[in-house]
Design a protein around this motif. Structure first.
Motif, mmCIF file in Angstrom:
data_model
loop_
_atom_site.group_PDB
_atom_site.id
_atom_site.type_symbol
_atom_site.label_atom_id
_atom_site.label_comp_id
_atom_site.label_asym_id
_atom_site.label_seq_id
_atom_site.Cartn_x
_atom_site.Cartn_y
_atom_site.Cartn_z
ATOM 1 N N ASP A 138 0.871 -1.177 0.000
ATOM 2 C CA ASP A 138 0.000 0.000 0.000
ATOM 3 C C ASP A 138 0.908 1.228 0.000
ATOM 4 N N THR A 139 1.137 1.805 -1.165
ATOM 5 C CA THR A 139 2.106 2.899 -1.288
ATOM 6 C C THR A 139 1.661 4.165 -0.552
ATOM 7 N N GLN A 140 0.381 4.283 -0.236
ATOM 8 C CA GLN A 140 -0.094 5.457 0.509
ATOM 9 C C GLN A 140 0.263 5.378 1.991
ATOM 10 N N ASN A 141 0.441 4.158 2.505
ATOM 11 C CA ASN A 141 0.704 3.971 3.932
ATOM 12 C C ASN A 141 1.989 3.194 4.212
ATOM 13 N N ASP A 142 2.844 3.060 3.240
ATOM 14 C CA ASP A 142 4.077 2.292 3.404
ATOM 15 C C ASP A 142 5.115 3.131 4.146
ATOM 16 N N ARG A 147 10.061 5.943 -3.303
ATOM 17 C CA ARG A 147 9.733 7.149 -2.523
ATOM 18 C C ARG A 147 10.802 8.212 -2.714
ATOM 19 N N ASP A 200 10.390 9.645 -6.274
ATOM 20 C CA ASP A 200 9.241 10.560 -6.342
ATOM 21 C C ASP A 200 9.540 11.874 -5.632
#
Length: 196
Positions: A24-28, A38, A41
């Protein structure tokens, strides 16, 4: 037959020892030693914001500047694809509506641009549908950059891994660099932990 059971049991254990999961890239919140997605980005966003904030670079929504991506060098121990950075930067520049990205030059080159022009005069193609001569637009700016990795020994026996990403905009009409910036990502690794 008695030897087959231990081999079968071992094969079954190996098969169920781990599983694959979607991150889950929103909560990793996992931190990695490598320059990961990350970091990519974040670095691309930081540099794109700096570029867009510069009054010396870029056009307007009415007359966008055309950017070509020059050489992006990976000077790290990792197998990073510089095109990932180029794509992130292109996304940010295009969203600003002050830039257009050339697909006829540099790292974002699309071979189809040349392919459709190479068939001029081919009787198999309707001449009215082919691109006219003199329609390609040359870029105003070139963006080039470099990702560097340095491993620095810490007093406790571990390592500090320093990643430096530099980016430069060159005005192609006169070869003058009109903007340059860099960002860094620094990670610490404890004693005995491998880091390339």
């Amino acid at each position: 037959m008695a030897r087959a059971w231990p081999i079968l049991a071992l094969a079954l254990c190996v098969g169920c020892a781990s599983s694959t999961a979607v991150v889950d890239t929103q909560n990793d919140a996992e931190t990695t030693v490598s320059f990961d997605w990350r970091d990519l980005d974040g670095a691309a966003a930081t540099l794109a914001q700096s570029l867009l904030a510069s009054p010396r670079v870029g056009g307007t929504a009415a007359k966008p500047a055309v950017v070509a991506f020059g050489r992006m060098t990976n000077d790290t121990c990792q197998h990073l694809d510089p095109d990932l950075l180029t794509q992130k930067l292109a996304e940010a520049l295009l969203l600003s509506e002050r830039f257009e990205v050339s697909a006829a030059f540099g790292g974002a080159r699309d071979a189809t641009v040349g392919d459709v022009r190479a068939v001029r005069g081919d009787a198999e193609f309707d001449a009215a549908t082919l691109q006219a001569k003199g329609t390609l637009r040359a870029p105003d700016l070139s963006l080039s950059g470099r990702l560097i990795q340095r491993n620095v020994r810490r007093d406790n026996g571990g390592l500090r891994i320093e990643y430096f990403l530099t980016l430069r905009a060159t005005r192609l009409s006169d070869g003058v660099a009109v903007w340059q910036d860099s960002c860094q990502v620094v990670k610490a690794v404890g004693p005995g932990m491998p880091a390339w």
